[in-house]
Design a protein around this motif. Structure first.
Motif, PDB file in Angstrom:
ATOM      1  N   ILE A  17       0.842  -1.197   0.000  1.00  0.00           N
ATOM      2  CA  ILE A  17       0.000   0.000   0.000  1.00  0.00           C
ATOM      3  C   ILE A  17       0.876   1.245   0.000  1.00  0.00           C
ATOM      4  O   ILE A  17       1.753   1.399   0.862  1.00  0.00           O
ATOM      5  N   LEU A  18       0.623   2.139  -0.959  1.00  0.00           N
ATOM      6  CA  LEU A  18       1.266   3.449  -0.982  1.00  0.00           C
ATOM      7  C   LEU A  18       0.357   4.447  -0.286  1.00  0.00           C
ATOM      8  O   LEU A  18      -0.732   4.756  -0.769  1.00  0.00           O
ATOM      9  N   GLY A  19       0.789   4.945   0.868  1.00  0.00           N
ATOM     10  CA  GLY A  19       0.027   5.938   1.605  1.00  0.00           C
ATOM     11  C   GLY A  19      -0.718   5.341   2.778  1.00  0.00           C
ATOM     12  O   GLY A  19      -1.436   4.351   2.622  1.00  0.00           O
ATOM     13  N   ALA A  20      -0.546   5.957   3.945  1.00  0.00           N
ATOM     14  CA  ALA A  20      -1.306   5.546   5.131  1.00  0.00           C
ATOM     15  C   ALA A  20      -2.650   6.262   5.098  1.00  0.00           C
ATOM     16  O   ALA A  20      -2.975   7.084   5.953  1.00  0.00           O
ATOM     17  N   ALA A  21      -3.429   5.925   4.083  1.00  0.00           N
ATOM     18  CA  ALA A  21      -4.644   6.669   3.762  1.00  0.00           C
ATOM     19  C   ALA A  21      -5.842   6.185   4.562  1.00  0.00           C
ATOM     20  O   ALA A  21      -5.968   5.001   4.870  1.00  0.00           O
ATOM     21  N   LYS A  22      -6.749   7.123   4.854  1.00  0.00           N
ATOM     22  CA  LYS A  22      -7.955   6.780   5.609  1.00  0.00           C
ATOM     23  C   LYS A  22      -8.834   5.785   4.854  1.00  0.00           C
ATOM     24  O   LYS A  22      -9.553   5.001   5.470  1.00  0.00           O
ATOM     25  N   ILE A  23      -8.773   5.816   3.532  1.00  0.00           N
ATOM     26  CA  ILE A  23      -9.621   4.945   2.735  1.00  0.00           C
ATOM     27  C   ILE A  23      -9.137   3.505   2.737  1.00  0.00           C
ATOM     28  O   ILE A  23      -9.914   2.565   2.534  1.00  0.00           O
ATOM     29  N   ALA A  24      -7.839   3.289   2.976  1.00  0.00           N
ATOM     30  CA  ALA A  24      -7.245   1.964   2.778  1.00  0.00           C
ATOM     31  C   ALA A  24      -7.846   0.855   3.646  1.00  0.00           C
ATOM     32  O   ALA A  24      -8.056  -0.259   3.151  1.00  0.00           O
ATOM     33  N   PRO A  25      -8.118   1.082   4.944  1.00  0.00           N
ATOM     34  CA  PRO A  25      -8.659  -0.035   5.740  1.00  0.00           C
ATOM     35  C   PRO A  25      -9.965  -0.597   5.194  1.00  0.00           C
ATOM     36  O   PRO A  25     -10.120  -1.816   5.096  1.00  0.00           O
ATOM     37  N   LYS A  26     -10.916   0.261   4.819  1.00  0.00           N
ATOM     38  CA  LYS A  26     -12.191  -0.273   4.326  1.00  0.00           C
ATOM     39  C   LYS A  26     -12.132  -0.639   2.851  1.00  0.00           C
ATOM     40  O   LYS A  26     -12.831  -1.553   2.409  1.00  0.00           O
ATOM     41  N   ALA A  27     -11.280   0.047   2.088  1.00  0.00           N
ATOM     42  CA  ALA A  27     -11.239  -0.194   0.645  1.00  0.00           C
ATOM     43  C   ALA A  27     -10.433  -1.420   0.282  1.00  0.00           C
ATOM     44  O   ALA A  27     -10.733  -2.084  -0.717  1.00  0.00           O
ATOM     45  N   LEU A  28      -9.410  -1.750   1.077  1.00  0.00           N
ATOM     46  CA  LEU A  28      -8.549  -2.859   0.693  1.00  0.00           C
ATOM     47  C   LEU A  28      -8.196  -3.798   1.841  1.00  0.00           C
ATOM     48  O   LEU A  28      -8.288  -5.014   1.699  1.00  0.00           O
TER      49      LEU A  28
END
Length: 334
Positions: A17-28
């Motif tokens: 994963i590139l980026g500790a993004a808020k979307i990442a936990p639910k999206a991926l």
């Protein structure tokens, strides 16, 4: 490693994963936990300390020293580019050139020109570069697009796609920073553009307006005309309560979807034909689970991606055309 080689030698797709993004936990991350074909192995962020916290919170075993270091790892097959749109061009291209498939967050890029460069690099590298329009992979939207294409509604006459969500202004909120790819049309309205294009092809922009605040479009409205004669309206706002509606009118009937963006959060899908109404089923896996399953089909079973490629270029071109019709020129546009 090419997609064909990945299919032949591997049944688990290893994800970075590139980026500790808020979307990442639910999206991926959450969908990957429930899908045995995927395993998240590493994350990278501009701030390594933030990446370490993110990894601990989400059970990710490795933290890379930076984006290039993550891309270079030999234990990664798929890079999830969760960076803001300003980071999509350089890091997606570096990833595909390094032999990695890429799932790139929406919107695909800052401009159509950037999208062309990304698609060209992926084609040259023979790597999938999929745009993360998660809504597109859900069975409800597949069913809706199939109904519209089948002729059951008759000739398509009119459509409307609306997506509003309250996003409070803060100086460091990326969706309010134009150079990072912020703005209502880029962050929210890109879904409306994509849904209408999927229905009826590439439109002409009849008129458009942008309400500009803090350098971005806080609200955008547009009227479109499609090659088959269908007219359409789209609207998007970062200053209104949540709504995500899609309506399609044909000569014989109509379909209406409340919350076409994320049906798993509550949805109603109604079809009316010749005055008779029916409710279509809305249960099923989340849009994000459906998206990851599609990525698995592409990487492991050779399916053709539903997003990315010429579709991504056309979506960015339409966004640019809406901004141009509204007279809103972003600082990086020539």
């Amino acid at each position: 490693m090419t997609a064909r080689h990945l299919e032949s030698v591997m049944r688990t797709v290893r994800v970075g994963i590139l980026g500790a993004a808020k979307i990442a936990p639910k999206a991926l991350i959450a969908p990957a936990r429930d899908n045995p074909e995927f395993r998240v192995v590493a994350v990278a962020a501009r701030d390594k300390g933030r990446a370490k916290i993110f990894a601990e919170e989400n059970g990710i075993p490795f933290v890379a020293d930076g984006y290039s270091a993550l891309i270079a790892r030999d234990d990664i097959d798929l890079v999830y580019n969760a960076l803001p749109p300003a980071g999509h061009l350089p890091w997606s291209i570096e990833a595909v050139k390094s032999g990695k498939a890429v799932l790139c967050e929406k919107p695909f890029s800052l401009t159509a020109s950037q999208a062309r460069m990304m698609v060209s690099a992926a084609a040259e590298a023979k790597q999938p570069l999929i745009e993360a329009f998660h809504y597109r992979f859900h069975k409800i939207l597949r069913r809706a697009f199939a109904i519209a294409a089948s002729g059951e509604l008759g000739q398509l006459i009119d459509a409307e796609a609306m997506f509003d969500a309250p996003i409070a202004y803060r100086p460091n909120e990326l969706r309010w920073i134009v150079t990072q790819g912020g703005g209502a049309l880029m962050d929210l309205g890109c879904y409306c553009v994509h849904a209408l294009r999927t229905l009826a092809g590439e439109p002409k922009i009849k008129r458009a307006t942008c309400t500009v605040e803090h350098g971005v479009d806080a609200v955008t409205r547009a009227d479109l005309v499609f090659p088959n004669g269908m007219t359409a309206r789209l609207g998007t706002s970062m200053k209104a309560e949540f709504r995500a509606t899609l309506r399609v009118m044909g000569e014989k009937g109509s379909l209406d979807i409340s919350n076409f963006l994320a049906p798993q959060m509550g949805c109603r899908f109604t079809v009316k034909i010749d005055g008779k109404s029916r409710e279509e089923p809305v249960e099923g896996p989340s849009t994000y689970a459906a998206q990851l399953a599609h990525v698995g089909d592409v990487l492991l079973r050779g399916a053709v991606p539903l997003t990315g490629g010429t579709d991504a270029i056309a979506n960015m071109a339409c966004i640019e055309a809406i901004y141009a019709a509204a007279g809103f020129k972003r600082p990086f546009e020539t």
